[in-house]
Design an enzyme around this catalytic site. Sequence first.
Site, PDB file in Angstrom:
ATOM      1  N   CYS A   1       0.846  -1.204   0.000  1.00  0.00           N
ATOM      2  CA  CYS A   1       0.000   0.000   0.000  1.00  0.00           C
ATOM      3  C   CYS A   1       0.876   1.246   0.000  1.00  0.00           C
ATOM      4  O   CYS A   1       1.454   1.607   1.030  1.00  0.00           O
ATOM      5  CB  CYS A   1      -0.918  -0.010   1.221  1.00  0.00           C
ATOM      6  SG  CYS A   1      -1.905   1.488   1.368  1.00  0.00           S
TER       7      CYS A   1
ATOM      8  N   CYS B   1      -0.362   4.103   2.259  1.00  0.00           N
ATOM      9  CA  CYS B   1      -0.147   3.882   3.696  1.00  0.00           C
ATOM     10  C   CYS B   1       1.335   4.059   4.063  1.00  0.00           C
ATOM     11  O   CYS B   1       1.659   4.696   5.056  1.00  0.00           O
ATOM     12  CB  CYS B   1      -0.561   2.468   4.106  1.00  0.00           C
ATOM     13  SG  CYS B   1      -2.043   1.842   3.313  1.00  0.00           S
ATOM     14  N   ASP B   2       2.238   3.479   3.277  1.00  0.00           N
ATOM     15  CA  ASP B   2       3.644   3.400   3.691  1.00  0.00           C
ATOM     16  C   ASP B   2       4.597   4.334   2.934  1.00  0.00           C
ATOM     17  O   ASP B   2       5.717   4.564   3.395  1.00  0.00           O
ATOM     18  CB  ASP B   2       4.144   1.945   3.527  1.00  0.00           C
ATOM     19  CG  ASP B   2       3.358   0.993   4.416  1.00  0.00           C
ATOM     20  OD1 ASP B   2       2.935   1.433   5.509  1.00  0.00           O
ATOM     21  OD2 ASP B   2       3.151  -0.163   4.030  1.00  0.00           O
TER      22      ASP B   2
END
Length: 313
Positions: A134, A137-138
């Site tokens: 992701c 997200c990261d």
Amino acid sequence: MRADRDVIIIGAGAAGLTAAQYAARSNLNALLLEELAPGGQCLIIDNLENYPGFPDPLPGIELSQKFEEQAHHFGAEIQTYSVHAVSKKGKLFTVDTDNGALTSSTVIVATGAKHKKLGIPGEEDFSGRGVSYCATCDGPFFKGKRMLVAGGGDAACDEAMFLAKLTDQVIMIHRRDRFRAQRALAERTLKNPNIEVRWNTEAKVIRGDGKVQEVVLWRNDKDETYTEKVEVVFVFVGSIPQTQVVKDLDVQKDEGGYIVTTQRMETSVPGLYAVGDVRATPFRQLVVAAGEGAIAAHAASQYIDELKGEAYN
Ligand SMILES: Cc1cc2nc3c(=O)[nH]c(=O)nc-3n(C[C@H](O)[C@H](O)[C@H](O)COP(=O)(O)OP(=O)(O)OC[C@H]3O[C@@H](n4cnc5c(N)ncnc54)[C@H](O)[C@@H]3O)c2cc1C
């Protein structure tokens, strides 16, 4: 025996939330069960450009909130529970959840799909420490760093474009010599100055010391192997349909494990419908998932009318 609900919808992504909205508007006693937060994969889309009615790019999370708001507005009930299994006895479904069992006349499976893994040495060891599925997200943890993106479909291009806003060093590898992504998205990815695309290239090993330091790459057309220094590997190489909830039912699936349905989203089990990314469909997109959710709710409503008709005759 009377069912607890007319319809139980499993999974609150675009497909499930739309099914819930349509079911509630059809005056069905509907329950939507979601094991995480409503929104599904849409929550991680950075910039959504192709959802009809929204000409300006919008974050996926905003569209998810609108889906949820609209479902609530029409009276759909959403509960946060995981579904373990669905079974059927006579005409009644039993849905086993974290919070016990519920019965329903119909079930709509909208459980979506999860990312596939590369299945190479190092991937599991560094998962969460430099291997990610992701970008939204990261990605921010690796701002300015050298990043590798594996994949060539819509998700890979979309996520690479997001990462290219965080660094000017995105290396994108794809095992074929062209993208699978939609043309407009593929062209924009290729034009992005911060993304270097390497065709016919596959990752073979991810190595490091506590965190990712390098990846062994293989040119499959030349049979050449080399090492590339990167600090993070983002993997977007396809998806796996989430069909565990119907494991106890005789549901027809295709060779990829996706649930086969009619045009009315009916599965091989009467009263059971499948919609969105979990369904065998040629195109996995939000607008498709939403449309299928609406069709399934409509078909379920007609099926329930027929059941009630039988009961009165
Ligand atoms: C990075 C990325 C970028 C994308 N970009 C685009 C784009 O630009 N445009 C576009 O149209 N599409 C895009 N897509 C595709 C789109 O997101 C999907 O087609 C769509 O989200 C599918 O919706 P769905 O409702 O079928 O499934 P999902 O969104 O996967 O939702 C399924 C839901 O079911 C829940 N669930 C699963 N199992 C259970 C269980 N046992 N019990 C309870 N709940 C359960 C999950 O938690 C999840 O919330 C993108 C996808 C990704 C990953």
